[in-house]
Design an enzyme around this catalytic site. Structure first.
Site, PDB file in Angstrom:
ATOM      1  N   GLY A 234       0.755  -1.295   0.039  1.00 23.15           N
ATOM      2  CA  GLY A 234      -0.064   0.156   0.037  1.00 23.15           C
ATOM      3  C   GLY A 234       0.703   1.226  -0.052  1.00 23.15           C
ATOM      4  N   GLY A 239      -0.628   2.325   7.352  1.00 20.37           N
ATOM      5  CA  GLY A 239      -0.718   1.602   8.291  1.00 20.37           C
ATOM      6  C   GLY A 239      -0.369   0.283   8.428  1.00 20.37           C
ATOM      7  CG  HIS A 456      -3.754  33.318 -11.947  1.00 16.11           C
ATOM      8  ND1 HIS A 456      -2.848  33.046 -13.161  1.00 16.11           N
ATOM      9  CD2 HIS A 456      -3.639  31.835 -11.404  1.00 16.11           C
ATOM     10  CE1 HIS A 456      -2.550  31.923 -13.047  1.00 16.11           C
ATOM     11  NE2 HIS A 456      -3.111  31.005 -12.081  1.00 16.11           N
ATOM     12  CD  GLU A 457      -5.032  31.709  -7.546  1.00 19.03           C
ATOM     13  OE1 GLU A 457      -5.785  30.781  -7.494  1.00 19.03           O
ATOM     14  OE2 GLU A 457      -3.573  31.592  -7.661  1.00 19.03           O
ATOM     15  CG  HIS A 460      -7.220  28.795 -11.447  1.00 13.43           C
ATOM     16  ND1 HIS A 460      -6.838  28.211 -12.529  1.00 13.43           N
ATOM     17  CD2 HIS A 460      -6.028  29.556 -10.893  1.00 13.43           C
ATOM     18  CE1 HIS A 460      -5.503  28.175 -12.581  1.00 13.43           C
ATOM     19  NE2 HIS A 460      -5.142  29.175 -11.634  1.00 13.43           N
ATOM     20  CG  ASP A 533      -2.325  27.051 -13.023  1.00 18.02           C
ATOM     21  OD1 ASP A 533      -2.483  26.244 -12.322  1.00 18.02           O
ATOM     22  OD2 ASP A 533      -2.291  28.203 -13.042  1.00 18.02           O
TER      23      ASP A 533
END
Length: 637
Positions: A234, A239, A456-457, A460, A533
């Site tokens: 895994g 775990g 820019h943000e 998005h 991006d």
């Protein structure tokens, strides 16, 4: 998942953890032995040179004729005679002094090598010089101790001190062949299956192992055999080690824990010797469990890669294979191992009779994450309104260690804010800190840069809001975070997803290109803020063609790369299985997809220019917009 200007945001996935027992005494060998021999040689040379130059610096030794003249002139009042030197003192009342380093105090003593001169005694009597014969044996011993024993002793003590500081506390050269397993006695392992959550299927597989160790007759009477080895596979932090400890704790048997790297040394044969020693001790303490963590360190395929083979590692692996064949399945000795790279293991390890059972310890789902959060939150004082199921929904992809870290970070943030209980806002801030990085409010940017980042943000966020099937926007921020994120747009999925459609992949490209498209629309120019991006969108488009068979020309065809590599699938050592002409088609198709999606995003954001300006201005004012406020901006008029 955050998307933004220079957003180098990387989702790290945490896991569960187990205890650690005291380490055994470590062996001494390899480079240490050569270092020690060199150190001793340098020490001998240094002490010899020291004594040589010190001996040469004794200026009180004079010639016999000069010594005799000083007696004749009356300058020497008393003489002590021994087989090595005649020592003359200018002060007749001064007591004899111990000659420690082969010389007496300067200016008060004259020494000479004795010569057979029968007239010398007569001269002493004539001048009234007090003379006597003495023995220097005691002084010789003292001189030897100070000149040789003391320097070597001090250097040895310093050597031992620095050796202990470096952790090599055992200088037994013959001990480096002993295994370095951490042994936990029967009953001392306190971990139980109740301490493990989110991996229910893996626990069910291991219950059978525990039952065999507790009730072996139930299986042997019917003729059944328990698997000799169980391989836990895994991602990191899910775990695997904790599960192995839980098996030992539930079965109530001794537990040997060792890392694959502990077997390997530069000396050929040491790893194999440690494997033999480990299995010898394990057989003596059976029934018991031997747990080898990071099995891929010694279990890699013996097929030589581009950099050749490793004889020591291969001998260690061969010895492990022999030992696993050499013990009876009914002896109560079970081998557990863990790895996150099963693809590189030697096929001989995975055949029936060795590690013949593989147990997948995967990332937990929504229910599993909630169960893990409840375990780690037992010792944390939570506000009564905290809903751990909501926290679990906001942490998709997190594994056990991430969730343990999440609870701890939330508690620390609550203390920092002066609260005595952990609230939901602390968990939200902790998730942002883990996903996007630490806030850097002290970073000062000029107004032009802040406006570019805000636009820019916003690009998005609007692309995500109007792309069908996209994850909802949780938060928009222009506060710098982490290593290079000058701003970020945080999206969190409503539910766990395991497959993605072609339209959803194209939608992800649209969202990634939304930042640059917004810059071009609102500012009339583009910046370097979209570098990450562009990398991610290009990678999605390329994988659509090469891995997912989503191109017109190669529909349902996988254009893969294969080849042996060391340390993982590095591009430099992978060979493509298609022609140069196909590679040109892939490059052209990637450029076409990205260009087409960019034009689509430009059209989408241009039609919502007032909304773009409004959200960007609000971001400049507040720096952060949450999902509720953002929903007001995108609500139809």
């Amino acid at each position: 998942m955050p998307k933004g200007g220079s957003d180098w945001n990387k989702n790290r996935k945490p896991g569960l953890h187990g205890g650690r027992d005291p380490e055994p005494t470590r062996g001494f060998g390899g480079p240490q032995l050569r270092t020690t021999l060199g150190y001793v040689l340098v020490m001998i040379i240094a002490v010899g040179l020291f004594n040589y130059f010190v001996g040469q610096s004794d200026t009180s030794v004079i010639s016999w004729s000069m010594f005799k003249e000083k007696v004749t002139t009356g300058e020497i009042k008393r003489v002590e005679m021994d087989p090595s030197y005649f020592t003359g003192y200018t002060d007749p009342t001064k007591k004899p002094q111990s000659v420690l380093l082969g010389k007496a105090p300067s200016g008060t003593v004259w020494k000479t090598v004795p010569v057979a001169d029968p007239e010398f005694t007569a001269i002493l009597d004539k001048k009234g010089v007090d003379y006597s014969a003495v023995s220097r044996d005691g002084n010789a011993v003292i001189a030897f101790v100070l000149n040789w024993v003391l320097p070597f002793g001090l250097m040895f003590l310093l050597w031992r001190f620095f050796l202990r500081r470096m952790g090599n506390q055992n200088s037994n050269v013959l001990a480096f062949g002993q295994n370095k397993a951490m042994i936990v006695a029967e009953g001392d392992v306190t971990t139980r299956f109740a301490d493990v959550a989110g991996v229910d299927e893996a626990k069910e597989e291991l219950v059978e192992v525990v039952d065999f160790l507790k009730n072996p007759k139930k299986y042997t009477e019917i003729g059944g055999k328990i698997p000799k080895g169980v391989l836990l596979v895994g991602p990191p932090g899910t775990g695997k080690t904790l599960l192995a400890r839980a098996v030992a704790g539930e079965a109530g048997v001794s537990f040997f824990r060792m890392s694959g790297a502990d077997f390997v040394e530069m000396f050929v044969g040491v790893g194999a010797a440690r494997v033999r020693d480990l299995f010898k001790q394990a057989r003596e303490k059976a029934p018991c469990i031997v747990f080898i963590d990071e099995l891929d360190a010694i279990g890699k395929s013996r097929i030589q890669g581009p950099m050749g083979g490793n004889d020591e590692r291969e001998q260690t692996l061969n010895q492990l294979l022999v030992e696993m064949d050499g013990f009876d399945a009914t002896s109560g000795l079970i081998i557990l191992a863990a790895t996150n790279r099963p693809d590189v293991l030697d096929p001989a390890l995975l055949r029936p009779g060795r590690f013949d059972r593989q147990v997948l310890v995967d990332r937990p789902d929504l229910i599993g994450r909630e169960a893990i959060l409840r375990i780690h939150a037992k010792g944390v004082r939570l506000h009564q309104d905290v809903d751990l199921s909501r926290v679990a929904r906001g942490s998709p992809g997190f594994v056990g260690a991430d969730l343990a870290n999440l609870v701890n970070e939330a508690a620390l943030l609550a203390v920092r804010a002066g609260r005595r209980e952990v609230m939901h806002q602390d968990f939200d801030a902790a998730i942002e800190k883990i996903v996007a990085g630490l806030e850097k409010k002290s970073r000062v940017m000029n107004l032009s840069e802040r406006r570019t980042i805000a636009i820019h943000e916003t690009g998005h966020a609007l692309a995500a809001a109007f792309t069908p099937g996209a994850d909802p926007v949780k938060k928009i921020s222009i506060v710098p975070r982490g290593l290079g994120a000058l701003g970020y747009t945080l999206q969190l999925p409503i539910e766990d997803r395991y497959i993605v459609t072609e339209d959803e992949l194209l939608g992800q490209i649209d969202i990634l290109l939304g930042g640059r498209a917004a810059e071009e629309i609102a500012l009339g120019k583009i910046s370097t803020g979209a570098s990450n991006d562009l990398t991610r969108s290009t990678d999605i488009a390329r994988r659509m063609i090469t891995d997912y068979g989503m191109s017109d020309r190669f529909r349902n065809v996988a254009l893969t790369k294969r080849g042996a590599s060391f340390g993982g699938p590095t591009e430099s050592f992978l060979t493509r299985e298609y022609s140069e002409e196909t590679q040109r088609y892939v490059d052209d198709e990637v450029a076409r997809i990205v260009a087409t999606r960019y034009e689509k995003v430009l059209e989408l954001l241009s039609s919502r220019r007032p909304m773009l300006d409004a959200v960007a201005e609000r971001l400049l004012e507040k720096e952060t917009i949450d999902e509720g406020e953002f929903a007001v901006f995108i609500r139809p008029a």
